[in-house]
Write an enzyme that holds these catalytic residues in place. Structure first.
Site, PDB file in Angstrom:
ATOM      1  N   ARG A   1       0.839  -1.210   0.000  1.00 34.94           N
ATOM      2  CA  ARG A   1       0.000   0.000   0.000  1.00 34.94           C
ATOM      3  C   ARG A   1       0.876   1.263   0.000  1.00 34.94           C
ATOM      4  NH1 ARG A   1      -3.520  -3.532  -0.367  1.00 34.94           N
ATOM      5  NH2 ARG A   1      -4.990  -4.165   1.253  1.00 34.94           N
TER       6      ARG A   1
ATOM      7  N   GLU B   1     -14.245 -14.812   9.712  1.00 33.16           N
ATOM      8  CA  GLU B   1     -14.142 -14.228   8.363  1.00 33.16           C
ATOM      9  C   GLU B   1     -13.812 -15.279   7.305  1.00 33.16           C
ATOM     10  OE1 GLU B   1     -11.208 -11.101   7.756  1.00 33.16           O
ATOM     11  OE2 GLU B   1     -11.988 -10.675   5.763  1.00 33.16           O
TER      12      GLU B   1
ATOM     13  N   LYS C   1     -17.968 -11.942   9.431  1.00 32.10           N
ATOM     14  CA  LYS C   1     -17.431 -10.993   8.431  1.00 32.10           C
ATOM     15  C   LYS C   1     -17.360 -11.703   7.079  1.00 32.10           C
ATOM     16  CE  LYS C   1     -13.398  -8.098   7.453  1.00 32.10           C
ATOM     17  NZ  LYS C   1     -12.502  -7.100   8.019  1.00 32.10           N
TER      18      LYS C   1
ATOM     19  N   SER D   1     -14.716  -5.524   2.315  1.00 31.37           N
ATOM     20  CA  SER D   1     -14.945  -4.871   1.015  1.00 31.37           C
ATOM     21  C   SER D   1     -14.353  -5.684  -0.129  1.00 31.37           C
ATOM     22  CB  SER D   1     -14.446  -3.426   1.015  1.00 31.37           C
ATOM     23  OG  SER D   1     -13.074  -3.314   1.315  1.00 31.37           O
TER      24      SER D   1
ATOM     25  N   GLY E   1     -11.985  -5.684  -2.332  1.00 28.84           N
ATOM     26  CA  GLY E   1     -11.499  -5.222  -3.635  1.00 28.84           C
ATOM     27  C   GLY E   1     -12.532  -4.379  -4.381  1.00 28.84           C
TER      28      GLY E   1
ATOM     29  N   ARG F   1      -9.627  -1.722   2.719  1.00 25.16           N
ATOM     30  CA  ARG F   1      -9.383  -0.849   1.571  1.00 25.16           C
ATOM     31  C   ARG F   1     -10.480   0.180   1.366  1.00 25.16           C
ATOM     32  NH1 ARG F   1      -8.232  -5.965  -2.103  1.00 25.16           N
ATOM     33  NH2 ARG F   1      -9.365  -6.876  -0.351  1.00 25.16           N
TER      34      ARG F   1
HETATM   35  P1  13P Z   1     -10.953  -5.320   2.790  1.00 26.17           P
HETATM   36  O1  13P Z   1     -12.155  -4.542   3.234  1.00 26.17           O
HETATM   37  O2  13P Z   1      -9.897  -4.476   2.148  1.00 26.17           O
HETATM   38  O3  13P Z   1     -11.327  -6.542   1.985  1.00 26.17           O
HETATM   39  O4  13P Z   1     -10.246  -5.839   4.095  1.00 26.17           O
HETATM   40  C1  13P Z   1     -10.993  -6.384   5.089  1.00 26.17           C
HETATM   41  C2  13P Z   1     -10.170  -7.340   5.835  1.00 26.17           C
HETATM   42  O5  13P Z   1     -10.018  -7.203   7.016  1.00 26.17           O
HETATM   43  C3  13P Z   1      -9.588  -8.465   5.106  1.00 26.17           C
HETATM   44  O6  13P Z   1      -9.185  -9.437   6.016  1.00 26.17           O
END
Ligand code: 13P
Length: 338
Positions: free
Chosen positions: A31, A175, A217, A259, A261, A290
């Protein structure tokens, strides 16, 4: 109400969501490379401290997920990072997985590692102030993937992680991320995500998780990023809600999307559409990395000493996503003037 349930609710209620600032040093370096900033501990702290001390934290951010380096850092004003986050009423979170590694038996797929010594690490993170945590599993969609092996092994690891988190009095974020990469259509994403979520909850039941003290998530149901099929935001919202209703037990208090991408606007717009319809009892919000940091990072890259306006950019994005948690975001008002 149990403590874990209360913490989970605090993170995702009242129009608040999660700031995922838990990028590993490798990801953060990518980044920073993109904005021509040297990736060292000092610069990573400077950027993150700017986010965590912004005024938008108080109203829009219920929890912040940190990386191991950050939870141990101290700001230039001598405040440790967990205290800085708590001072705006936000809950401190910590990513504890050690990344997705090649899965023996299906080497092109990934299984997330990090269970060794996790009980002890949770004790340390609790002392540092962490009250919630994150573990991310990833699944690729191709003609042959994900395999049952990848789905089952990741669900097993997620459940073992989550049980250890609750044992340590920490709320686990589950997640399972079905990646957007590929040219599959939205129905394929629906089908794969449904199977992944179903198997995850089977494992969570088996490990005696208190689901009220967890947060899911997930990815939204989207067509692959190189798919040629056109999909409306309304279709995305309807299929995403259908998938949650079919596969996520009602005791789960909150869903905080990644999110994955999507652009900042897409991620906000889809969250807004989902919440315009939300016919579930789940609190539905964001846990964006992101999509909460992109514009702020790019502004800061060009104006590294402009602390105030960097925060203005972040506050704006956080506010837009907060509006989307109640379906009140309006696209043509999503403009920022600096
Ligand atoms: P993004 O929202 O960029 O996908 O990241 C969330 C995240 O914590 C990925 O593990």
């Amino acid at each position: 109400m149990t403590d874990l349930h209360q913490i989970a609710l605090k993170i995702v209620s009242n129009g608040k969501g999660i700031l995922a600032a838990d990028e590993s040093t490798g990801t953060m370096t990518k980044r920073f490379d993109a904005i021509n900033v040297e990736s060292n501990a000092e610069n990573r702290l400077k950027f993150r401290e700017t986010l965590f001390s912004s005024s938008g934290m108080k109203d829009y951010i219920g929890g912040v997920i940190l990386y191991d380096e950050t939870i141990k850092q101290i700001t230039n004003n001598g405040i440790n990072i967990p205290d800085l986050i708590k001072s705006s009423g936000s809950v401190v979170g910590i990513k504890v997985d050690s990344g997705a590694k090649s899965l023996a038996g299906s080497a092109e797929e990934k299984v997330t590692e990090g269970l060794d010594g996790l009980r002890e690490r949770f004790k340390e993170y609790y002392k540092l102030g962490a009250r919630f945590t994150k573990w991310r599993a990833v699944y690729n969609i191709t003609e042959n993937f994900p395999t049952t092996l990848a789905i089952k092994s990741n669900a097993h690891a997620l459940a073992r992680y989550a049980a250890l988190a609750q044992e340590a009095n920490i709320v686990p974020i589950i997640e399972p991320e079905v990646l957007m990469d590929g040219d599959h259509d939205i129905n394929k994403c629906f089908e794969v995500t449904s199977e992944v979520l179903k198997v995850c909850y089977e494992e969570l039941y088996l490990h005696n998780l208190d689901l009220k003290g967890t947060i899911l998530k997930p990815n939204m149901i989207l067509p692959g990023s190189s798919s040629s099929s056109k999909t409306s935001n309304d279709e995305i919202a309807n299929l995403t809600l259908k998938c949650l209703k079919m596969n996520v037990p009602e005791e789960v208090p909150g869903i905080a999307f990644l999110s994955g991408g999507q652009s900042e606007i897409e991620a906000t717009k889809n969250l807004n559409e989902i919440n315009k319809i939300n016919d579930t009892n789940f609190l539905i919000t964001f846990s964006y990395g992101r999509a909460l940091q992109q514009s702020t990072l790019s502004y800061w890259g060009k104006n590294q000493d402009d602390f105030a306006n960097t925060q203005t950019v972040f506050n704006h994005r956080a506010k837009m996503n907060s509006l989307a948690t109640s379906g009140n975001w309006i696209e043509n008002k999503d403009k920022i003037i600096i």
